[in-house]
Design an enzyme around this catalytic site. Structure first.
Site, PDB file in Angstrom:
ATOM      1  N   SER A   1       5.051  -7.075   3.326  1.00 28.32           N
ATOM      2  CA  SER A   1       5.950  -7.144   4.749  1.00 28.32           C
ATOM      3  C   SER A   1       6.699  -8.689   4.532  1.00 28.32           C
ATOM      4  O   SER A   1       6.513  -9.918   3.645  1.00 28.32           O
ATOM      5  CB  SER A   1       4.997  -7.780   5.708  1.00 28.32           C
ATOM      6  OG  SER A   1       3.613  -8.699   5.403  1.00 28.32           O
ATOM      7  N   GLU A  40      -4.790  -4.290  -1.928  1.00 28.26           N
ATOM      8  CA  GLU A  40      -6.394  -2.965  -1.908  1.00 28.26           C
ATOM      9  C   GLU A  40      -6.250  -2.316  -1.109  1.00 28.26           C
ATOM     10  O   GLU A  40      -7.279  -1.568  -1.159  1.00 28.26           O
ATOM     11  CB  GLU A  40      -7.682  -4.909  -1.782  1.00 28.26           C
ATOM     12  CG  GLU A  40      -6.364  -5.632   0.216  1.00 28.26           C
ATOM     13  CD  GLU A  40      -5.609  -6.549  -0.186  1.00 28.26           C
ATOM     14  OE1 GLU A  40      -4.277  -6.027  -0.760  1.00 28.26           O
ATOM     15  OE2 GLU A  40      -5.485  -7.028   1.135  1.00 28.26           O
ATOM     16  N   GLU A  83       8.827  -4.108  13.309  1.00 28.45           N
ATOM     17  CA  GLU A  83       9.253  -2.898  12.375  1.00 28.45           C
ATOM     18  C   GLU A  83       7.517  -2.308  12.979  1.00 28.45           C
ATOM     19  O   GLU A  83       6.430  -2.454  12.363  1.00 28.45           O
ATOM     20  CB  GLU A  83       8.844  -4.108  10.408  1.00 28.45           C
ATOM     21  CG  GLU A  83       7.800  -2.537   9.929  1.00 28.45           C
ATOM     22  CD  GLU A  83       8.125  -2.857   7.911  1.00 28.45           C
ATOM     23  OE1 GLU A  83       7.488  -4.098   8.011  1.00 28.45           O
ATOM     24  OE2 GLU A  83       8.564  -2.234   7.567  1.00 28.45           O
ATOM     25  N   CYS A 126       9.434   1.453   3.466  1.00 30.70           N
ATOM     26  CA  CYS A 126      10.521   0.214   3.789  1.00 30.70           C
ATOM     27  C   CYS A 126      11.770   1.183   4.485  1.00 30.70           C
ATOM     28  O   CYS A 126      12.902   0.377   4.090  1.00 30.70           O
ATOM     29  CB  CYS A 126      10.505  -0.621   2.915  1.00 30.70           C
ATOM     30  SG  CYS A 126      11.376  -0.434   1.746  1.00 30.70           S
ATOM     31  N   PHE A 181       0.703  -0.822   0.018  1.00 30.45           N
ATOM     32  CA  PHE A 181       0.253  -0.330  -0.053  1.00 30.45           C
ATOM     33  C   PHE A 181       0.893   1.050   0.264  1.00 30.45           C
ATOM     34  O   PHE A 181       0.308   2.159  -0.521  1.00 30.45           O
ATOM     35  CB  PHE A 181      -1.099   0.555   1.174  1.00 30.45           C
ATOM     36  CG  PHE A 181      -0.214   0.631   2.653  1.00 30.45           C
ATOM     37  CD1 PHE A 181      -0.307   1.850   2.613  1.00 30.45           C
ATOM     38  CD2 PHE A 181       0.216  -0.223   3.439  1.00 30.45           C
ATOM     39  CE1 PHE A 181       0.691   1.507   4.050  1.00 30.45           C
ATOM     40  CE2 PHE A 181       1.430  -0.173   4.693  1.00 30.45           C
ATOM     41  CZ  PHE A 181       1.253   0.868   4.968  1.00 30.45           C
ATOM     42  N   LYS A 221      -1.123  -7.112  -9.223  1.00 31.92           N
ATOM     43  CA  LYS A 221      -2.264  -7.230  -8.567  1.00 31.92           C
ATOM     44  C   LYS A 221      -1.893  -6.042  -7.346  1.00 31.92           C
ATOM     45  O   LYS A 221      -0.717  -6.166  -6.147  1.00 31.92           O
ATOM     46  CB  LYS A 221      -2.240  -8.135  -7.618  1.00 31.92           C
ATOM     47  CG  LYS A 221      -3.066  -8.986  -7.008  1.00 31.92           C
ATOM     48  CD  LYS A 221      -3.288  -8.340  -5.728  1.00 31.92           C
ATOM     49  CE  LYS A 221      -2.689  -8.562  -4.354  1.00 31.92           C
ATOM     50  NZ  LYS A 221      -3.608  -8.006  -3.279  1.00 31.92           N
TER      51      LYS A 221
HETATM   52  P1  NAD Z   1       1.008  -6.402   3.203  1.00 33.17           P
HETATM   53  O1  NAD Z   1       2.122  -7.709   2.707  1.00 33.17           O
HETATM   54  O2  NAD Z   1       0.571  -7.091   3.978  1.00 33.17           O
HETATM   55  O3  NAD Z   1       1.086  -6.462   1.497  1.00 33.17           O
HETATM   56  C1  NAD Z   1       1.716  -6.838   0.238  1.00 33.17           C
HETATM   57  C2  NAD Z   1       1.217  -7.510  -0.704  1.00 33.17           C
HETATM   58  O4  NAD Z   1       0.688  -8.934  -0.280  1.00 33.17           O
HETATM   59  C3  NAD Z   1      -0.092  -6.952  -0.877  1.00 33.17           C
HETATM   60  O5  NAD Z   1      -0.654  -6.949  -1.888  1.00 33.17           O
HETATM   61  C4  NAD Z   1      -1.769  -7.240  -0.693  1.00 33.17           C
HETATM   62  O6  NAD Z   1      -2.800  -7.909  -1.243  1.00 33.17           O
HETATM   63  C5  NAD Z   1      -1.133  -9.215  -0.379  1.00 33.17           C
HETATM   64  N1  NAD Z   1      -0.773  -9.787   0.869  1.00 33.17           N
HETATM   65  C6  NAD Z   1      -1.501  -9.516   1.631  1.00 33.17           C
HETATM   66  N2  NAD Z   1      -1.472 -10.415   2.887  1.00 33.17           N
HETATM   67  C7  NAD Z   1      -0.981 -11.726   2.019  1.00 33.17           C
HETATM   68  C8  NAD Z   1      -1.282 -13.288   2.148  1.00 33.17           C
HETATM   69  N3  NAD Z   1      -1.170 -13.773   3.584  1.00 33.17           N
HETATM   70  N4  NAD Z   1      -1.116 -13.870   1.424  1.00 33.17           N
HETATM   71  C9  NAD Z   1      -0.834 -13.582   0.505  1.00 33.17           C
HETATM   72  N5  NAD Z   1      -0.461 -12.497  -0.437  1.00 33.17           N
HETATM   73  C10 NAD Z   1      -1.023 -11.319   0.892  1.00 33.17           C
HETATM   74  O7  NAD Z   1       1.848  -5.549   2.851  1.00 33.17           O
HETATM   75  P2  NAD Z   1       1.805  -3.471   2.938  1.00 33.17           P
HETATM   76  O8  NAD Z   1       1.059  -3.506   4.830  1.00 33.17           O
HETATM   77  O9  NAD Z   1       0.694  -3.296   1.940  1.00 33.17           O
HETATM   78  O10 NAD Z   1       3.219  -3.075   2.586  1.00 33.17           O
HETATM   79  C11 NAD Z   1       3.817  -2.644   3.525  1.00 33.17           C
HETATM   80  C12 NAD Z   1       4.395  -3.888   4.320  1.00 33.17           C
HETATM   81  O11 NAD Z   1       5.407  -3.486   2.750  1.00 33.17           O
HETATM   82  C13 NAD Z   1       6.332  -3.576   4.849  1.00 33.17           C
HETATM   83  O12 NAD Z   1       6.154  -4.186   5.285  1.00 33.17           O
HETATM   84  C14 NAD Z   1       6.908  -2.742   4.139  1.00 33.17           C
HETATM   85  O13 NAD Z   1       8.736  -2.328   4.728  1.00 33.17           O
HETATM   86  C15 NAD Z   1       6.630  -2.970   2.637  1.00 33.17           C
HETATM   87  N6  NAD Z   1       7.794  -2.312   1.771  1.00 33.17           N
HETATM   88  C16 NAD Z   1       9.161  -3.972   1.734  1.00 33.17           C
HETATM   89  C17 NAD Z   1       9.274  -2.322   0.537  1.00 33.17           C
HETATM   90  C18 NAD Z   1      10.948  -3.155  -0.394  1.00 33.17           C
HETATM   91  O14 NAD Z   1      11.401  -2.947  -0.807  1.00 33.17           O
HETATM   92  N7  NAD Z   1      11.743  -3.889   1.029  1.00 33.17           N
HETATM   93  C19 NAD Z   1       9.397  -1.681  -0.221  1.00 33.17           C
HETATM   94  C20 NAD Z   1       7.850  -1.039   0.474  1.00 33.17           C
HETATM   95  C21 NAD Z   1       7.181  -1.902   1.642  1.00 33.17           C
END
Ligand code: NAD
Length: 494
Positions: A236, A186, A385, A291, A159, A183
């Protein structure tokens, strides 16, 4: 900070997917509301698409990819030149969409788009930087390397950067001749459809780029689908790990960027003005939802004069004025939970953002900047985090101790030091356990062509998500060995 609104009609809408070059409404009855972080109101509905729709999008993508792959790379990248221009022309519109759905300030939203545009530029330069290779390997024998696309590939995004993170992947993957299925999160799905329209306007053939909305089920369907050849993921750590395992278990490529816990270190010879401003910007930028955000500050020796400046500058960051809300009530509750437990555990909360709300936006997900001082290395606010505008300070006596604490973090996205000594900076750089290091820079995002990627639990799979190793990820090298004449008998390969 201006708070933008959408019309009543727009807030009622269920967002379309984007399949075969057009907006396509999902037949699924299941949707999720998309909430404005500014005021908690519903701004749209996102469909939880069904598996037949995933299958349809992949079929269309496969059909389109064949002729796209046959298009010479110099022609393919012309789309990127036009795409860059379109993004630049409509940066205000895009930034406003990000502001509405994610909560970032307009300036923060624009900065993310600009970083994304840099990735478009990098992809546009593919013919110059990755034109293939050829060598006379033996008398009369020539080896050539052609870079071939994989087919249909997918990207799953978080997000916090609704445009920038997709643009880490889309331009390169597409310019290399793949068809790409996105994808998006959401929680912030609006900008993805804009990107689809922009790519179409830039001349991308139908089906080469698709958007399919949904949650876990769609992610799993993309990972599992036999015609999706590679998955790029950013999100994440627990989900990155699952997506990596699920995809690679099937023998496919995955490159999954995870969460972070970035440590900054400040030593007494640091420039107080530069260090304090930079630390505050790193903690509070994008409301701490980066991040690359600073999370832990390791204060070495007597740096009270710098901490005092950090404290003063942090108080000037006002939610709703120069800092946006966090993404959801759930995120706010999670962040407040850390602060509550921290207080109960006896740590010193010298700046407390829990009670903040923005005037006129009382139902928004605002939280003020917070500072926890004198935390112990085992504290949960040091280990987890937090993903909000919270700085946890640990006090130590030596640089050695600071490096040990940083090295013990299981993550490894970014780390930074504030010092005026080149020797101290170099020692730190050599021993720190992170993929991206800042010297007097608290958000050390590498600019292209330097690639973006962390280490350890911040990444699953080898290589970075942008730059040269991303070219490797989204393509496969084909080696061709050729001989046209039989007269070279001395050649052992004959
Ligand atoms: P998230 O992991 O909750 O969601 C990321 C994506 O995965 C979304 O599209 C979501 O729909 C999907 N998703 C969520 N749960 C899932 C599951 N159980 N199985 C399969 N798909 C699933 O992350 P978020 O809250 O949207 O974003 C924040 C996180 O992203 C933080 O941890 C941040 O550090 C990380 N991030 C990392 C980087 C990097 O380059 N390392 C860059 C940006 C964000």
């Amino acid at each position: 900070m201006t708070q933008s609104t959408l019309s009543r009609e727009e807030t009622k809408q269920t967002l379309p997917n984007w399949i075969s070059g057009k907006a396509t409404f999902s037949q699924s009855e299941h949707t999720l509301p998309v909430l404005s972080p500014h005021n908690g109101e519903v701004i749209a509905h996102v469909p939880l698409s069904n598996l037949e729709e995933v299958d349809y999008a992949i079929r269309e993508a496969r059909a389109a990819q064949k002729s796209w792959a046959d298009t010479p790379v110099k022609e393919r990248v012309q789309v990127m030149y036009r795409f860059k221009q379109i993004l630049e022309n409509k940066i205000d519109t895009l930034a406003n969409i990000i502001h509405i759905e994610n909560g970032k300030t307009i300036d923060e939203a624009k900065a993310g788009i600009q970083k994304g545009i840099e990735c478009v530029e990098y992809a546009a330069s593919l013919p110059q930087i990755s034109g293939g290779e050829s060598l006379n390997v033996s008398r009369g024998v020539e080896c050539k390397m052609f870079r071939r696309p994989l087919g249909v590939v997918a990207g799953i995004t978080p997000f916090n950067f609704p445009v920038m993170v997709p643009l880490w992947m889309i331009p390169l993957a597409i310019s290399l001749g793949n068809a790409f299925i996105l994808k998006p999160s959401e929680q912030t799905p609006l900008a993805s459809i804009e990107l689809a329209k922009d790519l179409k306007e830039a001349g991308l053939p139908e089906g080469v780029f698709s958007v399919i909305h949904g949650d876990k089920a769609i992610v799993e369907a993309l990972c599992d689908h036999p015609h999706v050849k590679a998955v790029g993921f950013v999100g994440s750590t627990p989900v990155a790990k699952q997506v990596y395992a699920r995809t690679t278990h099937l023998g496919k490529r995955a490159r999954c960027m995870g969460g972070a816990k970035n440590h900054l270190t400040v030593v007494p010879d640091a420039d107080p003005e530069m260090a304090s401003s930079n630390i505050v910007a790193s903690v509070t930028g994008c409301a701490g939802q980066r991040c690359m955000a600073a999370s832990v500050l390791i204060a070495v020796g007597d740096v009270d004069h710098i901490i005092q400046k950090v404290y003063e500058k942090m108080q000037q960051v006002i939610p709703g004025r120069n800092m946006g809300p966090v993404i959801s009530q759930r995120a706010k509750d999670r962040i407040c939970g850390y602060l509550n437990r921290c207080e109960q555990g006896g740590a010193r909360l010298i700046l407390d953002g829990r009670e903040t709300s923005s005037e006129g936006s009382e139902h928004g997900f605002y939280i003020g900047p917070s500072i926890i001082d004198h935390a112990s290395p085992g504290h949960e606010s040091i280990l987890d985090e937090v993903f909000g505008p919270v700085l946890t300070i640990i006090r130590v006596d030596t640089l050695e101790e600071a490096i040990t604490i940083e090295n013990n973090s299981p993550y490894g996205n970014a780390a930074a030091i504030y010092t005026c000594s080149g020797r101290v900076a170099d020692t730190y750089r050599q021993r720190v356990n992170a993929g991206m290091v800042g010297i007097n820079i608290g958000v050390p995002v590498p600019r292209e062509p330097f690639s973006f990627g962390g280490w350890n639990l911040s990444r699953f799979g080898d290589g970075d998500i942008t730059g040269a190793s991303a070219i490797e990820f989204w393509s496969q090298p084909q080696k061709v060995t050729t001989k046209w004449e039989s007269r070279h008998r001395e050649n052992w390969m004959s």
